[in-house]
Motif scaffolding. Structure first.
Motif, mmCIF file in Angstrom:
data_model
loop_
_atom_site.group_PDB
_atom_site.id
_atom_site.type_symbol
_atom_site.label_atom_id
_atom_site.label_comp_id
_atom_site.label_asym_id
_atom_site.label_seq_id
_atom_site.Cartn_x
_atom_site.Cartn_y
_atom_site.Cartn_z
ATOM 1 N N SER A 77 -5.359 0.077 11.124
ATOM 2 C CA SER A 77 -5.552 -1.291 10.630
ATOM 3 C C SER A 77 -5.534 -2.294 11.778
ATOM 4 N N SER A 132 -5.842 7.385 5.688
ATOM 5 C CA SER A 132 -4.492 7.662 5.195
ATOM 6 C C SER A 132 -4.524 8.537 3.947
ATOM 7 N N THR A 134 0.845 -1.179 0.000
ATOM 8 C CA THR A 134 0.000 0.000 0.000
ATOM 9 C C THR A 134 0.883 1.231 0.000
ATOM 10 N N LEU A 151 -4.133 5.806 -2.659
ATOM 11 C CA LEU A 151 -4.825 5.328 -1.460
ATOM 12 C C LEU A 151 -6.339 5.422 -1.619
ATOM 13 N N HIS A 181 -1.761 4.640 9.678
ATOM 14 C CA HIS A 181 -2.367 3.561 8.896
ATOM 15 C C HIS A 181 -2.193 2.217 9.610
ATOM 16 N N TYR A 237 -7.594 3.009 4.895
ATOM 17 C CA TYR A 237 -7.062 3.557 3.652
ATOM 18 C C TYR A 237 -7.664 4.927 3.360
ATOM 19 N N GLN A 287 -7.169 2.530 -3.771
ATOM 20 C CA GLN A 287 -7.081 1.274 -3.033
ATOM 21 C C GLN A 287 -8.283 1.093 -2.119
ATOM 22 N N ARG A 288 -8.721 2.175 -1.528
ATOM 23 C CA ARG A 288 -9.911 2.100 -0.677
ATOM 24 C C ARG A 288 -11.129 1.659 -1.486
#
Length: 387
Positions: A277, A242, A101, A146, A273, A239, A149-150
């Protein structure tokens, strides 16, 4: 223009991360099939499922990000791109896709180049760009990746998740769903003119040329307490946090390009992050298992594609209460109830909301998989757990 497009494509297909990503996708598929066979004596999805699932989302995400990078003129130097290649490859050695990531990879690269900027080092260890240009650009690119990715985790991470069996802390077999994804995003960025043959563009007083770079975004989650879609939505939250922090850092560095501020920001993004997580992980560990043996029903942990169960609309997490008028409570009683009518079955299903419904459908007489549902078997029974 055609020469520029061909040059961009060549930079993508000769990039080491492209081949690393392809190899990793192949390994993910092979490992998943092996674990499914160990749990249920059959594979659920083919080894090519990882490739099929991730190609279109990766292309769409890469296209959307590229529109923004071209519009904003995000420029990288070759040393920066080299760092963004080496760090993901090193992270693959840890065999943990959650490390793939930008919150970790790009933050580490940024920290390394900021620290090196305080020392007298050869040009190959410097960014070769002004701090006012590369610091906000890298944070902005990190934010875009990011956010992508989310969205990928939220909408594509749980698709065709892999059902598996494992032991709980109390030593009982429970069901779980493993989600492993690796998205290979083609993103257009700019490098200073003259490094490669091709079309050049001018932003302000800087001449640059576009190239196509692969970025790897990974996701790994094994959930036993939630349905895969719910777990994926929960995992997408860190994500988003971040990404918002990266965007704020980019805006701040556009106004005041301080390497110390960038260093603090990169470290903060990585730490926040990891902390968020871990918080999501700990909250799930406190929840009881969802896929367990039931006293007066059997819970579905997986559905084979194209099977009678899939055609009847059965879903993961639902309970089979009654089959052909017989109460079922494990795989043996379910198998016995199916033998009453080997070509047709009537089921009473309790859905995830606790409501009962009746379904019925034809079976494949003589086939090994009578219905195509995967169940949590009793530990002492080493028989086939596909009914």
């Amino acid at each position: 223009m055609i020469h520029t497009i061909l040059s961009m494509l060549s930079t993508f297909f000769v990039h080491p991360l492209f081949y690393v990503g392809i190899f990793c996708l192949a390994m993910i598929g092979a490992t998943r099939v092996a674990k499914e066979r160990a749990s249920f004596h059959t594979r659920v999805y083919g080894k090519r499922a990882e490739f099929i699932l991730t190609v279109l989302p990766s292309l769409l995400a890469g296209f959307a990000i590229s529109i923004l990078t071209i519009s904003l003129g995000i420029t990288m130097s070759l040393p920066l791109l080299l760092g963004l290649t080496i760090v993901p490859i090193l992270f693959f050695c840890g065999r943990a896709l959650q490390l793939q990531t930008p919150a970790y990879t790009m933050s580490l690269v940024l920290c390394c180049f900021v620290v090196l900027s305080f020392f007298s080092v050869p040009n190959m260890f410097t960014t070769q760009l002004k701090e006012a240009a590369w610091l906000p650009s890298l944070f902005l690119l990190q934010a875009l990746l990011l956010f992508a990715q989310r969205m990928l985790i939220r909408h594509n991470g749980a698709t065709l998740s892999s059902p598996q069996l494992s032991y709980s802390k109390r030593g009982r077999l429970i069901g779980s769903h493993q989600m492993k994804r690796l998205w290979l995003l083609p993103v257009v960025v700019f490098i200073p003119e003259g490094l490669l043959p091709g079309f050049a563009m001018t932003f302000g007083d800087v001449s640059v040329q576009p190239i196509l770079v692969p970025f790897l975004l990974g996701f790994q989650k094994n959930t036993h307490a939630f349905l895969p879609t719910v777990a994926a939505r929960r995992e997408a939250v860190p994500y988003f946090i971040s990404a918002c922090l990266s965007l704020l850092m980019a805006m701040g560095l556009y106004m005041y390009a301080s390497p110390w501020l960038a260093l603090i920001g990169a470290l903060s993004i990585g730490i926040i992050h990891a902390s968020s997580s871990y918080y999501v992980y700990r909250k799930e560990q406190q929840q009881p298992p969802l896929f367990t043996e039931e006293e007066k029903s059997v819970r579905i942990v997986g559905i084979l594609p194209g099977s009678p169960a899939a055609k009847m609309g059965l879903a993961i997490g639902e309970e089979i209460v009654n089959v052909n008028g017989c109460v079922v409570f494990d795989e043996r009683t379910l198998y016995g109830a199916l033998q009453k009518n080997p070509v047709f079955c009537k089921l009473k299903i309790r859905d995830r909301a606790g409501e009962l419904r009746l379904v019925q459908g034809a079976l494949y007489d003589g086939e090994h998989h009578q219905m195509g549902v995967l169940l949590v078997r009793r530990d002492e029974k080493r028989i086939d757990s596909v009914i």
